[in-house]
Design an enzyme around this catalytic site. Sequence first.
Site, PDB file in Angstrom:
ATOM      1  N   CYS A 137       0.833  -1.200   0.000  1.00 16.10           N
ATOM      2  CA  CYS A 137       0.000   0.000   0.000  1.00 16.10           C
ATOM      3  C   CYS A 137       0.875   1.261   0.000  1.00 16.10           C
ATOM      4  O   CYS A 137       1.469   1.595  -1.003  1.00 16.10           O
ATOM      5  CB  CYS A 137      -0.942  -0.071   1.195  1.00 16.10           C
ATOM      6  SG  CYS A 137      -2.417   0.906   1.070  1.00 16.10           S
ATOM      7  N   HIS A 138       0.937   1.968   1.122  1.00 17.04           N
ATOM      8  CA  HIS A 138       1.771   3.160   1.239  1.00 17.04           C
ATOM      9  C   HIS A 138       3.185   2.825   1.732  1.00 17.04           C
ATOM     10  O   HIS A 138       4.026   3.709   1.852  1.00 17.04           O
ATOM     11  CB  HIS A 138       1.120   4.171   2.194  1.00 17.04           C
ATOM     12  CG  HIS A 138      -0.097   4.831   1.625  1.00 17.04           C
ATOM     13  ND1 HIS A 138      -1.284   4.153   1.461  1.00 17.04           N
ATOM     14  CD2 HIS A 138      -0.302   6.084   1.169  1.00 17.04           C
ATOM     15  CE1 HIS A 138      -2.177   4.973   0.944  1.00 17.04           C
ATOM     16  NE2 HIS A 138      -1.612   6.147   0.745  1.00 17.04           N
ATOM     17  N   GLY A 139       3.439   1.555   1.990  1.00 16.68           N
ATOM     18  CA  GLY A 139       4.742   1.112   2.483  1.00 16.68           C
ATOM     19  C   GLY A 139       5.922   1.508   1.618  1.00 16.68           C
ATOM     20  O   GLY A 139       6.999   1.794   2.158  1.00 16.68           O
ATOM     21  N   GLN A 159       6.585   4.181   0.469  1.00 14.46           N
ATOM     22  CA  GLN A 159       7.054   5.501   0.885  1.00 14.46           C
ATOM     23  C   GLN A 159       8.219   5.381   1.867  1.00 14.46           C
ATOM     24  O   GLN A 159       9.104   6.236   1.882  1.00 14.46           O
ATOM     25  CB  GLN A 159       5.911   6.301   1.516  1.00 14.46           C
ATOM     26  CG  GLN A 159       4.864   6.719   0.497  1.00 14.46           C
ATOM     27  CD  GLN A 159       3.649   7.358   1.147  1.00 14.46           C
ATOM     28  OE1 GLN A 159       3.140   6.870   2.153  1.00 14.46           O
ATOM     29  NE2 GLN A 159       3.193   8.458   0.558  1.00 14.46           N
TER      30      GLN A 159
END
Length: 91
Positions: free
Chosen positions: A15-17, A19
Amino acid sequence: MREFAATGRPVGALCHGPQVLISAGLAEGRQMTSWREVAPEVTGAGATYVDEPLVEDGQFLTARKPGDMPVQMHRLLQVLDERRDHEKDNA
């Protein structure tokens, strides 16, 4: 994160990992996926964004969203099994 990545151990990001990988300077030159809205950050960090449920580039296994987690976890477990078998053979 950079110290852990330097060990060569597998790293999963969902997902946003990605980042976190971007912040650690680990994205450049890689292929990865993420939540769609994070894609501009992925490409801005010098990585190639791939819109697939799982993208494996070296030790990094990235997935787009929680619905992709079964595919990512299946592959991550395979990678861990392969590492364990390799370590046994070299012990």
